[in-house]
Design an enzyme around this catalytic site. Sequence first.
Site, mmCIF file in Angstrom:
data_model
loop_
_atom_site.group_PDB
_atom_site.id
_atom_site.type_symbol
_atom_site.label_atom_id
_atom_site.label_comp_id
_atom_site.label_asym_id
_atom_site.label_seq_id
_atom_site.Cartn_x
_atom_site.Cartn_y
_atom_site.Cartn_z
ATOM 1 N N TRP A 146 47.726 28.213 48.083
ATOM 2 C CA TRP A 146 46.680 27.200 48.900
ATOM 3 C C TRP A 146 47.728 26.168 49.277
ATOM 4 O O TRP A 146 48.208 25.384 48.600
ATOM 5 C CB TRP A 146 45.490 26.814 48.016
ATOM 6 C CG TRP A 146 44.651 25.928 48.537
ATOM 7 C CD1 TRP A 146 43.988 26.383 49.956
ATOM 8 C CD2 TRP A 146 43.977 24.798 48.098
ATOM 9 N NE1 TRP A 146 42.917 25.414 50.015
ATOM 10 C CE2 TRP A 146 42.922 24.462 48.963
ATOM 11 C CE3 TRP A 146 44.059 24.114 46.904
ATOM 12 C CZ2 TRP A 146 42.160 23.259 48.956
ATOM 13 C CZ3 TRP A 146 43.282 22.931 46.828
ATOM 14 C CH2 TRP A 146 42.426 22.474 47.630
ATOM 15 N N ASP A 154 43.630 27.790 38.582
ATOM 16 C CA ASP A 154 42.794 26.957 39.362
ATOM 17 C C ASP A 154 41.733 28.050 39.613
ATOM 18 O O ASP A 154 42.043 29.405 40.119
ATOM 19 C CB ASP A 154 43.648 26.832 40.746
ATOM 20 C CG ASP A 154 42.676 26.149 41.946
ATOM 21 O OD1 ASP A 154 41.617 26.156 41.818
ATOM 22 O OD2 ASP A 154 43.503 25.597 42.782
ATOM 23 N N LYS A 166 31.944 27.427 46.256
ATOM 24 C CA LYS A 166 31.719 28.457 46.662
ATOM 25 C C LYS A 166 30.471 29.294 45.814
ATOM 26 O O LYS A 166 29.765 29.963 46.500
ATOM 27 C CB LYS A 166 32.774 29.299 46.520
ATOM 28 C CG LYS A 166 34.462 28.811 46.593
ATOM 29 C CD LYS A 166 34.430 28.274 48.060
ATOM 30 C CE LYS A 166 35.779 27.230 48.012
ATOM 31 N NZ LYS A 166 36.356 27.111 49.348
#
Length: 398
Positions: free
Chosen positions: A130, A211, A246
């Site tokens: 990311w 993560d 999310k």
Amino acid sequence: MFEHIQAAPPDPILGLSEAFKADPNPKKINLSVGVYQDNSGKTPILESVRKAGQLVLERQKSMSYLPIPGSPAYAAAVQQLMFGKEHEVVKSGRAATSHTPGGTGALRVAADFIHQHLPKATVWLTQPTWPNHPQIFSAAGVPTKNYPYFDAKANSLAFDEALAAIEKIPAGDVIMLHGCCHNPTGIDPTPAQWSKLADVIYGRGLLPFLDFAYQGFAEGIDQDAAGLRALCRPGAELIVCSSFSKNFGLYCERVGALTIVAKDKAAIDKVQSQVKVVIRSNYSNPPAHGAELVTTVLSDEALRATWEKEVNTMRDRINGTRELFVKTLKAKGVPGDYSFITRQRGMFSFSGLTPPQVEQLKQKYAIYIVSSGRINVAGITDQNVRPLCEAIAEVVKG
Ligand code: LMR
């Protein structure tokens, strides 16, 4: 005072959303930022969350400050969701969880903590990762390096290369892994590979840092914690940054968590006292509302059952959309085999589109994709899949 300041380039992901909003083309398609959309292109408020919101409003008695690491009920709910209720890490009390403003907030608190307390450590990131990862660590003054993760030719995990590289990372460094739904590739280790990774990571004396932003989007809520649980060996230490953006659709509420697991309760108490100093000097204590929604959903049997169904629905839609996308690419005559897209997991597909192709899609067709070729599959709908694949066919054929 400010004359010398040069404009920063737009953010590689959120900058595209800004550009998308400003684009007057009525046919524009946004497949950039990782936000779930249903088949009508809407980002829904989950029913479980809406109902929890009513309960939270009814029950709320005060808006006074939370403790520095947030509410203990939230911390307990997060730990149980990630590790499982009966897990030794939860029962022994050798983990501490802080509610942070989003997963990004957790990453930044962890980065500041590493900078202050592991000053010699480098953080090793997957190649690719990311784009905000290196930026967060750099802002905290923590050096980063990369280890190989993705085999572009085979569209798979470069597992042997990754292991060989990890074998050479100096003891005392920190290694970042993505708990599931690797961002941007959508490719995760298998359970056997997680176990091997744990062997090598602990064998080298490294600190694993997960993560974990997409729990429930790969295989299932519990199944997606397999990597994390493989790393939770007796006495082993680790850092986990998690997010509910999310899987609860709570993007704008900024609900995340930093969990640190230490070797025992005495060690984690000292660690957590230092995490509190980092938080206090950063944002003092977290905003309450989003975490109350999560805690309410997770601790109410009926709401939790609704939530689990809703997560399954989001995951099933994304997986169905992967199939539709691949089928339509083929039907529109896009050269090449794109079946690998159906094997990737989570919101993203690392499509293999090159930066010039991505640029052409934006300029000619108002289709917004991250320059690495990462597509948010959750932004594809029955309505836009055909024009999308026609445009891809045009740019790929040249
Ligand atoms: C993404 O990768 O698109 C998401 O994690 C959202 C973000 O903040 O970049």
